[in-house]
Design a protein around this motif. Structure first.
Motif, PDB file in Angstrom:
ATOM      1  N   ALA A 221      10.872  32.114  10.515  1.00 44.81           N
ATOM      2  CA  ALA A 221      10.500  33.246  11.378  1.00 44.81           C
ATOM      3  C   ALA A 221      10.228  32.768  12.797  1.00 44.81           C
ATOM      4  CB  ALA A 221       9.278  33.959  10.814  1.00 44.81           C
ATOM      5  N   ALA A 222       9.501  31.669  12.908  1.00 45.34           N
ATOM      6  CA  ALA A 222       9.208  31.098  14.229  1.00 45.34           C
ATOM      7  C   ALA A 222      10.476  30.611  14.896  1.00 45.34           C
ATOM      8  CB  ALA A 222       8.212  29.946  14.091  1.00 45.34           C
ATOM      9  N   LEU A 223      11.348  29.977  14.122  1.00 46.48           N
ATOM     10  CA  LEU A 223      12.578  29.419  14.685  1.00 46.48           C
ATOM     11  C   LEU A 223      13.486  30.522  15.240  1.00 46.48           C
ATOM     12  CD1 LEU A 223      14.438  27.035  15.215  1.00 46.48           C
ATOM     13  CD2 LEU A 223      15.278  27.243  12.864  1.00 46.48           C
ATOM     14  N   GLY A 224      13.629  31.627  14.496  1.00 46.30           N
ATOM     15  CA  GLY A 224      14.505  32.704  14.942  1.00 46.30           C
ATOM     16  C   GLY A 224      14.056  33.308  16.264  1.00 46.30           C
ATOM     17  N   ASP A 225      12.762  33.623  16.381  1.00 46.07           N
ATOM     18  CA  ASP A 225      12.261  34.215  17.620  1.00 46.07           C
ATOM     19  C   ASP A 225      12.262  33.205  18.761  1.00 46.07           C
ATOM     20  OD1 ASP A 225      11.586  36.435  15.896  1.00 46.07           O
ATOM     21  OD2 ASP A 225      10.143  37.043  17.416  1.00 46.07           O
ATOM     22  N   ALA A 226      12.010  31.944  18.454  1.00 51.15           N
ATOM     23  CA  ALA A 226      12.013  30.908  19.493  1.00 51.15           C
ATOM     24  C   ALA A 226      13.388  30.796  20.149  1.00 51.15           C
ATOM     25  CB  ALA A 226      11.592  29.566  18.903  1.00 51.15           C
ATOM     26  N   VAL A 227      14.427  30.778  19.330  1.00 52.53           N
ATOM     27  CA  VAL A 227      15.791  30.639  19.864  1.00 52.53           C
ATOM     28  C   VAL A 227      16.171  31.866  20.694  1.00 52.53           C
ATOM     29  CG1 VAL A 227      18.224  30.480  19.240  1.00 52.53           C
ATOM     30  CG2 VAL A 227      16.541  29.066  18.054  1.00 52.53           C
ATOM     31  N   LEU A 228      15.824  33.065  20.215  1.00 50.32           N
ATOM     32  CA  LEU A 228      16.169  34.278  20.963  1.00 50.32           C
ATOM     33  C   LEU A 228      15.469  34.314  22.326  1.00 50.32           C
ATOM     34  CD1 LEU A 228      16.194  37.053  18.223  1.00 50.32           C
ATOM     35  CD2 LEU A 228      18.132  36.029  19.398  1.00 50.32           C
ATOM     36  N   VAL A 229      14.175  33.999  22.336  1.00 50.74           N
ATOM     37  CA  VAL A 229      13.442  34.002  23.608  1.00 50.74           C
ATOM     38  C   VAL A 229      14.008  32.930  24.539  1.00 50.74           C
ATOM     39  CG1 VAL A 229      11.197  33.538  24.674  1.00 50.74           C
ATOM     40  CG2 VAL A 229      11.325  34.979  22.640  1.00 50.74           C
ATOM     41  N   LYS A 230      14.340  31.790  23.975  1.00 50.29           N
ATOM     42  CA  LYS A 230      14.920  30.728  24.787  1.00 50.29           C
ATOM     43  C   LYS A 230      16.246  31.169  25.410  1.00 50.29           C
ATOM     44  CE  LYS A 230      15.826  26.843  26.623  1.00 50.29           C
ATOM     45  NZ  LYS A 230      15.098  26.471  27.855  1.00 50.29           N
ATOM     46  N   LEU A 231      17.057  31.887  24.650  1.00 53.90           N
ATOM     47  CA  LEU A 231      18.351  32.316  25.155  1.00 53.90           C
ATOM     48  C   LEU A 231      18.222  33.356  26.270  1.00 53.90           C
ATOM     49  CD1 LEU A 231      20.488  32.416  21.898  1.00 53.90           C
ATOM     50  CD2 LEU A 231      20.466  30.687  23.707  1.00 53.90           C
TER      51      LEU A 231
END
Length: 356
Positions: A221-231
């Motif tokens: 869950a953390a990984l998915g949101d982290a990547v989206l915000v980073k993008l």
């Protein structure tokens, strides 16, 4: 005729030499292969981080040092510039407009605020500290957008000195690597659940690979949101480069207006395009990804190619780092890096609390 032509062909064959970039590109390929091996043995170490560190080591290792500064220099510089552009173009395939819109306007506004605060604050502080050349601009870009990739993109438009680029890349890479170890330790003391932690990581850590390595410690869950915000931060690379190009063009127009004849003509020739070709390629790849026409296999292949290209580019940039020269401004550069790290971590933490 045969007898007279043969000696000429023999002289041409004897005088043939491979292009000047071959040796440096070969060394960069060897560096990428070694970095890949390090990443496989130590998965916590991102490939790009290993590549830039190995480049720095090669520049100071007895034996390799002579090659890096001599016959391999042209190829390593080519990798640091040209391959970096190709890697940035392929980086656009990681970004889908549908995913970005799915985050919600509040999160997008939060990221815009964090990027603006980090970029302006770091640039201003770097100028106040008297750092040389384009270092304040490059460090501000690397911290606020997407690490070494952003530094490479901006340096192409600003025509920054290779040493300034290498120093900025080394600093941003070091701080991003430290984040992998430090930020997970702060999740529970700061009262962040997994999703909030992922968004904090995505808004504050520099390189995409470092974001993945940091966020995965808190689960999918953390990984998915982290990547989206980073993008979302990555998406801001194109407007930033375009704005910088406009600034450079305005400066060159002022020089041309103040000059006469040849000087004015030369100033006009140096004006960069309003939107560099590799940035247009980045936007085109983002648009292509948003259509959902590409298969998973094609995206995976492009992601691997992008990692390898950026790794080769970072090895080339790392090989331009000269530690004895860095020590003369090292304290100020390190202080700016630490301040920028605190700024982006605090701003993104406040933003996450306000939007979750």
């Amino acid at each position: 005729m045969t007898l007279t032509a043969a000696p000429g062909r023999a002289r041409q064959a004897a005088g043939w030499r491979p292009p000047a970039t071959v040796y440096g590109l070969g060394l960069a390929a060897a560096g990428v292969a070694t970095a890949w091996g390090v990443h496989r043995l130590l998965p916590a170490v991102p490939l790009l981080t290993a590549a830039v560190v190995l480049g720095i080591v090669a520049a100071h290792l007895p034996g390799a040092r002579g090659l890096v500064r001599g016959v391999c220099r042209a190829g390593l510089s080519f990798a640091g510039k040209r391959l970096m552009r190709l890697g940035i173009v392929l980086l656009g395939l990681k970004l889908s407009l549908n995913d970005v819109l799915g985050l919600g306007w509040a999160t997008v506004a939060m990221v815009l605020g964090v990027v603006a605060a980090t970029f302006c604050g770091t640039w201003w502080l770097g100028r106040r500290m008297g750092l040389r050349g384009d270092q304040p601009l490059l460090i501000a870009t690397g911290y606020s957008i997407c690490g070494a990739s952003a530094i490479g993109a901006v340096s192409e438009v600003s025509e920054s000195d290779e040493r300034d680029v290498a120093t900025s890349v080394a600093l941003v890479t070091l701080c991003g690597t430290l984040a992998i170890a430090v930020l997970p330790l702060l999740q529970h003391p700061l009262g962040l659940d997994d999703v909030a932690f992922g968004r904090w990581v995505g808004a504050s850590v520099h390189d995409v690979g470092q974001v993945v390595a940091t966020a995965q410690t808190a689960g999918p869950a953390a990984l998915g949101d982290a990547v989206l915000v980073k993008l979302v931060r990555v998406a801001l690379l194109a407007p930033l480069v375009a704005a910088l190009a406009m600034s450079v063009r305005a400066r060159e127009r002022a020089k041309a207006a103040a000059g006469e004849g040849t000087a004015a003509g030369e100033a006009a020739k140096r004006r960069p395009p309003l939107v560099p070709l590799f940035v247009l390629g980045f936007l085109a790849m983002t648009a292509l990804r948003s259509t959902d026409l590409l298969s998973t296999a094609a995206l995976d292949t492009a992601a691997t190619a992008q990692e390898l290209l950026l790794a080769a580019a970072l090895f080339g940039l790392g090989s331009a780092v000269h530690l004895p020269s860095l020590t003369r401004t090292g304290a100020r550069v390190a202080a700016l890096g630490l301040c920028a790290w605190v700024v982006i971590a605090a701003a993104s933490y406040a933003g996450v609390l306000l939007t979750t």
